[in-house]
Scaffold this active site. Structure first.
Site, short mmCIF file in Angstrom:
data_model
loop_
_atom_site.label_atom_id
_atom_site.label_comp_id
_atom_site.label_asym_id
_atom_site.label_seq_id
_atom_site.Cartn_x
_atom_site.Cartn_y
_atom_site.Cartn_z
N GLU A 1 -3.06 25.69 15.94
CA GLU A 1 -3.58 25.31 17.26
C GLU A 1 -4.23 23.96 17.06
OE1 GLU A 1 -5.70 24.38 19.97
OE2 GLU A 1 -7.03 26.10 19.73
N GLU B 1 -6.04 11.27 20.50
CA GLU B 1 -7.08 12.24 20.80
C GLU B 1 -8.43 11.68 20.34
OE1 GLU B 1 -7.28 16.03 18.58
OE2 GLU B 1 -7.63 16.97 20.53
N LYS C 1 -12.25 30.57 6.62
CA LYS C 1 -13.04 29.39 6.24
C LYS C 1 -13.53 28.69 7.50
CE LYS C 1 -12.59 24.95 5.44
NZ LYS C 1 -13.93 24.46 5.85
N CYS D 1 -9.98 20.81 22.35
CA CYS D 1 -8.59 20.41 22.11
C CYS D 1 -7.85 20.21 23.42
CB CYS D 1 -7.90 21.43 21.22
SG CYS D 1 -8.22 23.10 21.71
P1 NAP Z 1 -10.15 19.12 10.70
O1 NAP Z 1 -10.39 18.26 9.54
O2 NAP Z 1 -8.77 19.38 11.14
O3 NAP Z 1 -10.94 20.48 10.42
C1 NAP Z 1 -10.55 21.78 10.82
C2 NAP Z 1 -10.72 22.74 9.66
O4 NAP Z 1 -9.77 22.46 8.63
C3 NAP Z 1 -12.08 22.67 8.98
O5 NAP Z 1 -12.45 23.95 8.56
C4 NAP Z 1 -11.77 21.75 7.82
O6 NAP Z 1 -12.71 21.77 6.78
C5 NAP Z 1 -10.43 22.26 7.38
N1 NAP Z 1 -9.68 21.31 6.56
C6 NAP Z 1 -9.81 19.97 6.47
N2 NAP Z 1 -8.91 19.48 5.59
C7 NAP Z 1 -8.21 20.52 5.10
C8 NAP Z 1 -7.15 20.66 4.17
N3 NAP Z 1 -6.62 19.61 3.54
N4 NAP Z 1 -6.66 21.89 3.93
C9 NAP Z 1 -7.17 22.97 4.56
N5 NAP Z 1 -8.18 22.90 5.43
C10 NAP Z 1 -8.69 21.70 5.73
O7 NAP Z 1 -10.93 18.56 11.93
P2 NAP Z 1 -12.27 17.72 11.85
O8 NAP Z 1 -12.35 16.85 10.66
O9 NAP Z 1 -13.34 18.69 11.93
O10 NAP Z 1 -12.10 16.82 13.13
C11 NAP Z 1 -11.21 15.69 13.10
C12 NAP Z 1 -10.43 15.62 14.38
O11 NAP Z 1 -9.66 16.81 14.55
C13 NAP Z 1 -11.27 15.57 15.64
O12 NAP Z 1 -11.73 14.32 15.93
C14 NAP Z 1 -10.29 16.10 16.65
O13 NAP Z 1 -9.45 15.08 17.08
C15 NAP Z 1 -9.51 17.13 15.90
N6 NAP Z 1 -9.98 18.51 16.12
C16 NAP Z 1 -9.24 19.33 16.89
C17 NAP Z 1 -9.67 20.62 17.11
C18 NAP Z 1 -8.90 21.58 17.96
O14 NAP Z 1 -9.47 22.56 18.41
N7 NAP Z 1 -7.64 21.37 18.17
C19 NAP Z 1 -10.86 21.06 16.57
C20 NAP Z 1 -11.60 20.21 15.75
C21 NAP Z 1 -11.13 18.93 15.56
P3 NAP Z 1 -13.95 20.74 6.90
O15 NAP Z 1 -14.98 21.53 7.55
O16 NAP Z 1 -14.33 20.33 5.56
O17 NAP Z 1 -13.51 19.57 7.70
#
Ligand code: NAP
Ligand code: MG
Length: 504
Positions: free
Chosen positions: A274, A407, A199, A308
């Site tokens: 990760e 973060e 996904k 990250c």
């Molecule tokens: P996120 O919500 O953690 O999204 C990562 C992935 O998980 C996306 O594919 C997301 O779908 C999915 N997801 C979201 N909620 C889920 C759930 N309940 N169950 C299963 N999968 C789920 O990250 P984001 O919203 O894109 O970003 C929010 C914050 O996360 C950023 O500001 C940053 O701090 C952090 N982040 C960290 C990394 C890293 O590499 N460590 C990468 C991205 C973001 P959707 O596409 O619908 O969100």
């Protein structure tokens, strides 16, 4: 701040690909969501809608998991030799490289990252990841183990371990490196012989869908790779909780990482994570100051801080503090902001309105809490729309401020002064719930080793930052995650060990 707006012309392949309906890949067939629903995909540089993708939900996830199960249990994939698997992986790497410009344009368009960066880093690294893992497909080996069973003194045994694929794997990835995160996840999972449901992030599904086409073209049998596009709650959550999934591999926020663990808990699926970071980047007073300034600025502004492992907490030793803080601020002001597709762009927009608001919220909190916030000159912006945030340097923080603790995931660095290395610096550098990466800038190799050994982080870069290679494990201590990506260590994420004991 400089801006740039002239865009590269999209290739005919990119135009055709973007313009088509973006469906899910299930059992080797492209299909719309069962609900018929789609969602919009935006260009974050202009906020224009550029495409629509299938809004997959539980029903689509069920079909994708069933297809992956069938392919794992009975498909040609399970009967293929490791060498045949390796050849497919190598071909995927070749096809990514052959379509480098197309992938780079898709990344620039969908994510907003500078096309020059996508061409030089994201796409070649993705190709290399498949090639590196192609070699591992034939080298997944167990051991022979001599036994000394005390209660059968006269018996003899032949005991050995087999490394077997864990089964059906759910992979959920973020939007910051859409193609590369897909490659980091898919290459090892395919090398081990597992099958997968991927996904991509709803913000950036295009390059993963293009990659799936490349995988099919390279000869991956139907059902081995399934891609469901959609939202976290309606698509990611049922995938993470699905009883037909043996393992979940997730990259994203620590907050969602916790939800994944909970979702996987009821049937005790294996999980690797990760997650986020708040990485310390340390400049010692014997460092090459110019190199450290460039390195510290790139550590945070690369990919607009949406990394990250971004070096988001810069620590500078007292004697050279003013020089480094001033240098990084100057660097920030010099960066050319612009659309991802503009060849001169050094920093693009953030990925989404949500991210734009999130990062600006942090800047407001820093100002309210009395920090000194320096950005480029916003009034010189010439582009219209887009989720642009100025590269920002924050001084006069204290260690309890939100901008210092949390973060941000944007182009925002806090700069802090330190005096003493042994007590003060190490304590402050490790004073975070995260433990993903760290940087050290010094000319003294002993200091680099001694400090590096005491940092509770999965990666330490010395006199460099953001250096990635398919062979080098990457992952976090503490709340930055479980397990490692890349290197041969990642293969463990997707393998079970079977011990076989034969009386002979
Ligand atoms: P996120 O919500 O953690 O999204 C990562 C992935 O998980 C996306 O594919 C997301 O779908 C999915 N997801 C979201 N909620 C889920 C759930 N309940 N169950 C299963 N999968 C789920 O990250 P984001 O919203 O894109 O970003 C929010 C914050 O996360 C950023 O500001 C940053 O701090 C952090 N982040 C960290 C990394 C890293 O590499 N460590 C990468 C991205 C973001 P959707 O596409 O619908 O969100
Ligand atoms: Mg999200």
């Amino acid at each position: 701040m400089n801006t740039t707006s002239e865009l590269v012309a999209l290739t005919a392949g990119v135009k055709a690909f973007v313009g088509q309906p973006h469906e899910a890949l299930i059992d080797g067939r492209w299909q719309p969501a069962r609900s018929g629903k789609t969602f919009e995909i935006y260009d974050p540089s202009s906020e224009d809608v550029i495409a629509h993708a299938a809004d997959c939900g539980k029903e689509d996830v069920n079909l994708a998991v069933s297809a992956a199960r069938k392919a794992f249990d009975t498909g040609p994939w399970s009967r293929m030799t490791p060498s045949e698997r390796g050849k497919i992986l190598w071909r995927i790497g070749d096809l990514i490289e052959a379509n480098l410009e197309e992938f780079a344009q898709l990344e620039a368009l969908d994510n907003g990252k500078p096309i020059a960066v996508a061409r030089a880093a994201d796409v070649p690294l993705a190709a290399e990841m498949f090639r590196y893992m192609a070699g591992w497909a034939t080298k997944i080996e167990g051991n022979t183990i001599p036994l000394s069973v005390p209660y059968t003194p006269d018996a003899q045994y032949h005991a050995f371990t087999r490394k077997e694929p864990i089964g059906v794997v759910a992979q959920i990835i973020p939007w910051n490196f859409p193609l590369l995160m897909a490659a980091w996840k898919l290459a090892p999972v395919l090398a081990t012989g597992c099958t997968v449901v991927l996904k991509p992030a709803e913000e950036t599904p295009l390059s993963a869908l293009r990659l799936a086409r490349v995988c099919m073209e390279a000869g991956l049998p139907p059902g081995v790779l399934n891609v469901v596009t959609g939202f976290g709650e309606s698509c990611g959550a049922p995938l993470a909780a699905h009883p037909g999934v043996d393992k979940v591999a997730f990259t994203g926020s620590t907050e969602v990482g916790r939800l994944i663990v909970k979702a996987a808990a009821h049937d005790l699926k294996k999980v690797t994570l990760e997650l986020g970071g708040k990485s310390p980047n340390i400049v010692l007073d014997d460092a090459d100051v110019e190199a450290a300034i460039q390195g510290a600025a790139s550590a945070i502004f690369f990919n607009h801080g949406q990394c990250c492992c971004a070096g988001s907490r810069l620590f500078v030793q007292e004697k050279i503090y003013d020089q480094v803080a001033e240098g990084v601020t100057r660097f920030a002001a010099s960066l050319r902001l612009g659309p991802g597709l503009s060849p001169g762009t050094q920093m693009g927009p953030l990925v989404s309105q949500t991210q734009f608001e999130r990062v600006n919220g942090f800047l407001t909190s820093a100002r309210e809490q009395g920090a000194k916030v320096a950005t480029g000159n916003a009034s010189s912006r010439t582009f219209k729309g887009g989720f642009f945030v100025e590269p920002t340097v924050i001084e006069n923080t204290n260690d309890s401020m939100r901008v210092y603790q949390e973060e941000i995931f944007g182009p925002v660095v806090t700069v802090s002064r330190f005096k003493d290395v042994d007590d003060e610096l190490i304590r402050r550098a490790n004073d975070t719930v995260y433990g993903l990466a760290a940087g050290i800038w010094t000319r003294d190799i002993s200091r680099a080793h001694r400090i590096g050994n005491r940092l509770r982080t999965g990666t330490v870069w010395v006199n460099c930052y953001n250096i990635f290679d398919a062979s080098l494990p990457f992952g976090g201590y503490k709340q930055s995650g479980w397990g490692r990506e890349m290197g041969h260590e990642v293969l463990r994420n997707y393998l079970e060990t079977k011990s076989v004991c034969m009386s002979i």
